[in-house]
Enzyme design. Structure first.
Site, PDB file in Angstrom:
ATOM      1  N   VAL A   1       1.017 -11.269  13.473  1.00  0.00           N
ATOM      2  CA  VAL A   1       1.730 -11.182  14.743  1.00  0.00           C
ATOM      3  C   VAL A   1       1.071 -10.073  15.559  1.00  0.00           C
ATOM      4  CG1 VAL A   1       3.932 -10.776  15.871  1.00  0.00           C
ATOM      5  CG2 VAL A   1       3.854 -12.026  13.700  1.00  0.00           C
TER       6      VAL A   1
ATOM      7  N   SER B   1      14.730  -0.208   2.243  1.00  0.00           N
ATOM      8  CA  SER B   1      14.282  -1.491   2.783  1.00  0.00           C
ATOM      9  C   SER B   1      15.437  -2.480   2.891  1.00  0.00           C
ATOM     10  CB  SER B   1      13.176  -2.075   1.895  1.00  0.00           C
ATOM     11  OG  SER B   1      12.012  -1.282   1.945  1.00  0.00           O
TER      12      SER B   1
ATOM     13  N   TYR C   1      16.745  13.887   0.940  1.00  0.00           N
ATOM     14  CA  TYR C   1      16.630  13.653  -0.503  1.00  0.00           C
ATOM     15  C   TYR C   1      17.569  14.566  -1.283  1.00  0.00           C
ATOM     16  CZ  TYR C   1      12.822  10.258  -1.060  1.00  0.00           C
ATOM     17  OH  TYR C   1      12.068   9.103  -1.097  1.00  0.00           O
TER      18      TYR C   1
ATOM     19  N   SER D   1       4.433  -4.121  -0.008  1.00  0.00           N
ATOM     20  CA  SER D   1       3.974  -3.041  -0.875  1.00  0.00           C
ATOM     21  C   SER D   1       4.419  -3.214  -2.324  1.00  0.00           C
ATOM     22  CB  SER D   1       4.499  -1.699  -0.343  1.00  0.00           C
ATOM     23  OG  SER D   1       4.032  -1.454   0.965  1.00  0.00           O
TER      24      SER D   1
ATOM     25  N   SER E   1       3.192   0.279   7.662  1.00  0.00           N
ATOM     26  CA  SER E   1       3.019  -0.107   6.261  1.00  0.00           C
ATOM     27  C   SER E   1       2.302   1.002   5.512  1.00  0.00           C
ATOM     28  CB  SER E   1       2.197  -1.395   6.142  1.00  0.00           C
ATOM     29  OG  SER E   1       1.820  -1.639   4.798  1.00  0.00           O
TER      30      SER E   1
ATOM     31  N   GLU F   1      11.086   3.807  -8.005  1.00  0.00           N
ATOM     32  CA  GLU F   1      12.136   4.164  -8.952  1.00  0.00           C
ATOM     33  C   GLU F   1      13.485   3.722  -8.398  1.00  0.00           C
ATOM     34  OE1 GLU F   1      10.958   8.089  -8.606  1.00  0.00           O
ATOM     35  OE2 GLU F   1       9.642   8.109 -10.357  1.00  0.00           O
TER      36      GLU F   1
ATOM     37  N   THR G   1      12.039   4.057  -0.846  1.00  0.00           N
ATOM     38  CA  THR G   1      12.913   3.449  -1.841  1.00  0.00           C
ATOM     39  C   THR G   1      13.143   1.984  -1.510  1.00  0.00           C
ATOM     40  OG1 THR G   1      14.936   4.024  -0.612  1.00  0.00           O
ATOM     41  CG2 THR G   1      14.145   5.629  -2.233  1.00  0.00           C
TER      42      THR G   1
ATOM     43  N   GLU H   1       3.372 -13.932   7.564  1.00  0.00           N
ATOM     44  CA  GLU H   1       2.730 -12.961   6.693  1.00  0.00           C
ATOM     45  C   GLU H   1       1.222 -12.974   6.926  1.00  0.00           C
ATOM     46  OE1 GLU H   1       1.318 -10.292   4.550  1.00  0.00           O
ATOM     47  OE2 GLU H   1       3.509 -10.438   4.524  1.00  0.00           O
TER      48      GLU H   1
ATOM     49  N   ALA I   1      11.977  -5.805   2.697  1.00  0.00           N
ATOM     50  CA  ALA I   1      12.962  -5.751   3.781  1.00  0.00           C
ATOM     51  C   ALA I   1      13.109  -7.109   4.448  1.00  0.00           C
ATOM     52  CB  ALA I   1      12.554  -4.682   4.804  1.00  0.00           C
TER      53      ALA I   1
END
Length: 610
Positions: A250, A531, A201, A64, A311, A82, A527, A56, A33
């Site tokens: 952060v 993101s 979904y 991920s 996360s 997927e 998915t 980071e 993202a």
């Protein structure tokens, strides 16, 4: 920000927004993202890359979406997302990112050509009885009652599903169906998961009902997603001058609220001494602490701050062939930051709904098994009819074990799955189990308690390997790395409206949330598309980019898709064979008489319902 569809918007290049020059942007986290957000700032908002900094906590980007070769453990993947043709924002992004492997091609070009040459299909979606394909594998085996339950959930308003679980809407017949087996193992749903997300979904992927049994709708990268997606995206950003500051956590994002406006004024950073390295510096005052260097970075009202909150792979731990992955309870930096921010402003969501009270009957363990000789792969070839050394798709998504107490499954992507892999000598297999509270069928332990060799032994048992050969093959013909991910199912925790913050909270002038714990309409978490969508919405909103964000594919509003789903939900039966209540049967006959000879009858015929 507005949503759109059609080529007029999809192919357009927006004018440079007013007020871009002189502004800076800061990203908390470097997952997909954040990387997508930085790319949209450069491409669409036309902000100079030198004005963008990505903080980071770890030593490498990607969040991920990982895939690495550890010099001590070997190849490691925690999972894979997927992808399908209607990930509108994902493909919008990667059409602009040059491939690192294919000259004069974008990442999208590369994937498109690869898929055309080697389309995805799954010849053996599920097995049982130690290596036998389940009977009637293409059928979804839903009873009329179960179909009715699906329709009832789909027709329920989202606001009426606050904190509801899936098992509050479905009975035993539904959970015994092939539909649930395929659906749950493809998307990682469990009976206790959010009914609100299940509904999303169903509506989002109604066009996949027909392909649940063969997964022919999926699209896969050449290598693991870190090498095929993250690395070229990072290369693009670095080429444009973006600063990556690693080893930096952060700790806090300070936000002032006045007159209905929210403005970030300061970031509190912890730079971890010798544990991290820095490419470029962001500036600001600093002071020493025992745990590294704490600094405060002033943020101007015109600057932008993008936070990836939460996360699913925070606090991941790894084992090896002889040791299980350690179980930890530390919530890690991403969760701590979100909790700190939300404690001051409940418009920033309720992180405790996702990070606490996760049921024991959940997915926590995956494993990477590298087959190191030619003794195991023939069992894969026997099951799928495909040689895993061929370089082509093997399982085409997960193959799951219907009678496994762990709800065990495995995936063999096209090999090599890593550029450094020798596909003639090494085959990389990904293993996972959805239920962590039950002993295995061969290894009488819970999946959390298992070493890498034991995880492979359980898999070999279900493949039908002779019992007297299992332990030797698991130990000497495979190198298996277990991974414990305590928050991997946190996306699916039962939730209510408001538990996730809006991508751009109401009144926010320079703060946005990114990723799968931010809230956007209609799209589904877990998915890559989610993101990237949140990133595009955040950048377009805060920078006033005059270009539409592609709307979520409107499959649930397409009569053809609905008819197609009805046909496959009832195992390819025409209308006259579908069991309807008496009143429904009378209405059906009257309706068919009315539409005879019309375009509606033609649509029904195309859907094979008449």
């Amino acid at each position: 920000m507005y949503r759109s569809n059609g080529n007029f918007e999809a192919f357009a290049r927006p004018l440079k927004p007013e007020g871009v020059d002189g502004r800076r942007a800061y990203f908390v986290g470097s997952g997909l993202a954040a990387l997508a957000g930085a790319a949209f700032l450069i491409r669409d908002a036309q902000m100079p890359g030198e004005a963008i900094t990505i903080f980071e906590e770890l030593e490498l980007p990607g969040g991920s979406m990982d895939g690495l070769l550890d010099e001590h453990k070997g190849f490691i993947i925690r999972g894979g997302r997927e992808m399908e043709a209607h990930f509108e924002t994902l493909w919008d992004l990667f059409k602009s990112i040059p491939s690192l492997d294919t000259p004069d091609a974008s990442v999208l070009d590369e994937m498109y050509w690869l898929h055309k040459n080697d389309p995805s299909t799954n010849p053996t979606r599920a097995i049982h009885n130690r290596g036998e394909a389940i009977p009637d594998m293409p059928d979804l085996t839903l009873t009329p009652k179960a179909v009715e339950e699906i329709l009832k959930l789909a027709l329920t308003r989202e606001e009426d599903l606050n904190d509801k679980r899936i098992d509050e809407f479905f009975g035993e017949e539904f959970f015994a169906s092939h539909f649930w087996l395929y659906w749950a193992t493809m998307f990682a749903f469990e009976p206790w998961a959010s009914a609100m997300e299940m509904r999303r979904y169903l509506l989002r992927f109604i066009h996949h009902i027909a392909t649940l049994a063969d997964l022919s709708s999926l699209r896969f990268t050449r290598y693991n997603q870190y090498e095929s997606l993250i690395k070229p995206l990072v290369a693009y950003l670095k080429e444009h001058g973006v600063t990556f500051q690693y080893g930096t956590q952060v700790l806090d994002v300070l936000v002032t609220a006045q007159g209905g406006e929210k403005i970030v004024t300061e970031l509190e950073l912890l730079v971890g001494g010798t544990t991290g390295h820095t490419e470029g510096e962001a500036g600001g005052s600093a002071g020493e602490t025992d745990g590294g260097t704490v600094s405060r970075l002033p943020i101007e009202p015109t600057d932008l701050v993008f936070v990836t909150n939460g996360s699913i792979t925070e606090s991941s731990t790894f084992g090896d062939n002889d040791n299980p992955a350690p179980i930890v309870s530390d919530r890690g930096g991403a969760w701590k930051l979100w909790k700190t921010m939300a404690a001051r402003d409940r418009a920033f969501g309720h992180p405790e709904k996702f990070s606490e009270n996760i049921p024991d009957a959940n997915w926590t363990i995956s494993a990477t098994a590298t087959l190191t000789d030619d003794k195991i792969w023939p069992y894969i070839e026997k099951l799928t009819g495909r040689d895993p050394r061929s370089g082509h798709i093997v399982t085409g998504g997960p193959c799951n074990i219907e009678d496994s107490s762990w709800m065990y499954g495995f995936t063999v992507s096209r090999q090599p799955h890593f550029a450094a892999q020798d596909p003639q000598k090494e085959i990389v297999v990904w293993l996972y189990g959805l239920y962590s509270d039950k002993p295995g069928d061969y290894i009488k332990k819970t999946i959390r308690e298992c070493t890498g060799a034991e995880l492979t032994a359980e898999w070999l048992y279900h493949l039908g390997v002779p019992v007297d050969e299992i332990d030797d093959l698991a130990r000497n013909s495979a190198r298996t790395i277990p991974c414990n991910m305590p928050y991997i199912t946190s996306y699916f925790m039962p939730r209510a409206v408001g538990d996730r913050p809006l991508v751009v909270p109401e009144g926010s002038k320079n703060l946005a949330f990114l990723g799968n714990f931010a809230e956007t309409e209609r799209d589904t978490v877990f998915t890559t598309e989610y993101s990237v969508r949140t990133a595009m919405e955040a950048v377009y909103t805060l920078m006033n980019v005059d270009r539409g964000v592609p709307e979520v594919f409107a499959s649930s509003f397409d009569a053809r898709m609905l008819m197609n789903a009805l046909y496959y939900l009832n195992d390819k039966k025409p209308l006259h064979e579908i069991k309807l209540p008496l009143a429904g049967r009378v209405l059906e006959k009257a309706a068919l008489a009315k539409v005879k000879g019309t375009y509606i009858e033609e649509l029904l015929h195309d859907a094979k319902l008449v």
